[in-house]
Design an enzyme around this catalytic site. Structure first.
Site, PDB file in Angstrom:
ATOM      1  N   LYS A 159      29.250  37.368  44.196  1.00  0.00           N
ATOM      2  CA  LYS A 159      29.930  38.331  43.036  1.00  0.00           C
ATOM      3  C   LYS A 159      29.362  38.437  42.021  1.00  0.00           C
ATOM      4  O   LYS A 159      30.224  38.301  40.991  1.00  0.00           O
ATOM      5  CB  LYS A 159      30.791  38.483  43.561  1.00  0.00           C
ATOM      6  CG  LYS A 159      31.821  39.061  44.889  1.00  0.00           C
ATOM      7  CD  LYS A 159      33.725  39.170  45.166  1.00  0.00           C
ATOM      8  CE  LYS A 159      33.536  40.687  44.645  1.00  0.00           C
ATOM      9  NZ  LYS A 159      33.525  41.711  45.492  1.00  0.00           N
TER      10      LYS A 159
HETATM   11  N1  PPE Z   1      31.013  43.609  50.107  1.00  0.00           N
HETATM   12  C1  PPE Z   1      31.031  44.031  48.695  1.00  0.00           C
HETATM   13  C2  PPE Z   1      29.772  44.464  48.183  1.00  0.00           C
HETATM   14  C3  PPE Z   1      32.317  43.485  47.876  1.00  0.00           C
HETATM   15  O1  PPE Z   1      32.698  44.187  46.948  1.00  0.00           O
HETATM   16  C4  PPE Z   1      33.536  43.238  48.583  1.00  0.00           C
HETATM   17  C5  PPE Z   1      34.993  43.367  48.239  1.00  0.00           C
HETATM   18  C6  PPE Z   1      33.288  43.378  49.961  1.00  0.00           C
HETATM   19  C7  PPE Z   1      32.861  42.833  51.073  1.00  0.00           C
HETATM   20  C8  PPE Z   1      34.599  42.639  50.901  1.00  0.00           C
HETATM   21  O2  PPE Z   1      35.328  41.365  49.991  1.00  0.00           O
HETATM   22  P1  PPE Z   1      36.536  40.437  50.592  1.00  0.00           P
HETATM   23  O3  PPE Z   1      37.389  41.246  49.591  1.00  0.00           O
HETATM   24  O4  PPE Z   1      36.444  39.004  50.449  1.00  0.00           O
HETATM   25  O5  PPE Z   1      37.070  40.945  52.173  1.00  0.00           O
HETATM   26  N2  PPE Z   1      34.754  43.704  46.789  1.00  0.00           N
HETATM   27  C9  PPE Z   1      35.725  43.927  45.890  1.00  0.00           C
HETATM   28  C10 PPE Z   1      35.539  44.978  45.340  1.00  0.00           C
HETATM   29  C11 PPE Z   1      36.230  45.988  45.033  1.00  0.00           C
HETATM   30  C12 PPE Z   1      36.405  46.791  43.766  1.00  0.00           C
HETATM   31  O6  PPE Z   1      35.718  48.041  43.878  1.00  0.00           O
HETATM   32  O7  PPE Z   1      35.889  46.285  43.007  1.00  0.00           O
HETATM   33  C13 PPE Z   1      36.991  43.945  46.172  1.00  0.00           C
HETATM   34  O8  PPE Z   1      37.030  44.704  47.484  1.00  0.00           O
HETATM   35  O9  PPE Z   1      38.290  43.961  45.903  1.00  0.00           O
END
Ligand code: PPE
Length: 306
Positions: A159
């Site tokens: 991330k």
């Molecule tokens: N893909 C991406 C690209 C992503 O950023 C997230 C989280 C996910 C999948 C889902 O991952 P998880 O949260 O572990 O289920 N995105 C984070 C950031 C969003 C933002 O707007 O900033 C979040 O959901 O917190």
């Protein structure tokens, strides 16, 4: 929606007043996108605020740092504790939590190795990410003209702040075209994920999600939903999906910490419709689990009260 301000932000081991949580304009990460971050949520439960799968999030944060050879001057346990402390001192029952590891002021240039490493943890109340309407009736998705970057450009498993330029391009394109959210295909043309969420479809009674190798983040909500679906007796598989698989899905939904579990109403104007039964059951169970109402999933909650 502007960020809702609270009292304190944790910076490198101390709690700083919200308005004093500042950095220098020559901070390395501001110039090169070299930070790694997490998005976590705390929810109100009968036993006070609980952070959902906090340790898993902080482990993933450290994995992201490791991929970039960032040496974090704290342990996983210390950052877990920092998150709990920040939620506690701000007296919030439910909030979004943003831990960030960034390369600070002192060095410039593309070699990040000599840079100082800073860590911050901010929390603030943050409501539904894709809207109440979206949670109830589903969101309208657009397959982006932007591709998700190849894993050999930036590892999607990390991330990394800079990686989100790709997500922002896709998000803006979707919003400007009148949609709620974007779906990104990888360079091979398979579905990877959304701008900040993983994606699932239901077809012929099976739940299908793209493999991580398709360029998806190893989402913690994805993993939780997988467990919930399996416990509900559903079959879940990882398979590459084509854009057209989305058009003919019986049901579809996306998952993420900020977004939570959101049904997909249509993709490129091909109607999927009102949330289907499997989507609704998974969504209901997820919302009960985060509030500590499901015995089997209580292990996912990390309480902040001492
Ligand atoms: N893909 C991406 C690209 C992503 O950023 C997230 C989280 C996910 C999948 C889902 O991952 P998880 O949260 O572990 O289920 N995105 C984070 C950031 C969003 C933002 O707007 O900033 C979040 O959901 O917190």
């Amino acid at each position: 929606m502007p960020i809702q301000k609270v009292d304190k932000i944790w910076m490198d081991g101390t709690l700083v007043d919200w308005d004093d949580a500042k950095i220098h304009v020559l901070t390395h990460t501001l110039h090169y996108g070299s930070g790694v971050f997490e998005g976590v949520r705390a929810y109100a439960t009968a036993d006070g605020p609980a952070v959902f799968r906090l340790t898993d999030h902080i482990r993933r944060l450290f994995d992201s740092a490791a991929m970039l050879m960032i040496e974090v001057p704290f342990s996983v346990e210390q950052i877990v504790e920092a998150v709990k402390e920040t939620v506690r001192v701000n007296n919030v029952e439910a909030c979004y939590i943003r831990p960030l590891i960034y390369l600070g002021y002192g060095e410039m240039g593309l070699n990040p190795l000599p840079c100082q490493v800073n860590v911050s943890v901010a929390v603030w109340p943050w409501g539904t990410y894709l809207g109440e309407e979206g949670i109830r009736h589903g969101v309208r998705m657009k397959v982006s003209s932007w591709r998700r970057q190849d894993p050999n450009i930036i590892p999607p498993a990390a991330k990394v702040t800079g990686l989100y330029v790709n997500s922002s391009l896709a998000k803006v394109e979707a919003l400007k075209s009148g949609y709620d959210e974007a779906i990104l295909l990888n360079p091979q043309g398979y579905v990877s994920e959304c701008t900040g969420e993983n994606i699932f479809v239901v077809k012929g009674g099976r739940i299908i999600t793209p493999p991580l190798a398709a360029g998806a983040l190893d989402g913690i909500t994805r993993d939780s939903v997988w467990t919930i679906a399996r416990d509900l007796g559903y079959e879940v598989v990882e398979e590459n999906l084509l854009r057209s698989d989305l058009y003919i899905a019986d049901e579809a939904f996306l998952t993420g910490t900020a977004a939570e579990v959101v049904p997909i109403r249509s993709v490129d104007d091909r109607l999927i419709g009102e949330p289907g039964e499997m989507t609704r059951k998974i969504q209901e169970t997820y919302f009960a689990a985060i509030r500590g109402e499901v015995e089997a999933y209580k292990g996912w909650l990390e309480y902040v009260r001492v």
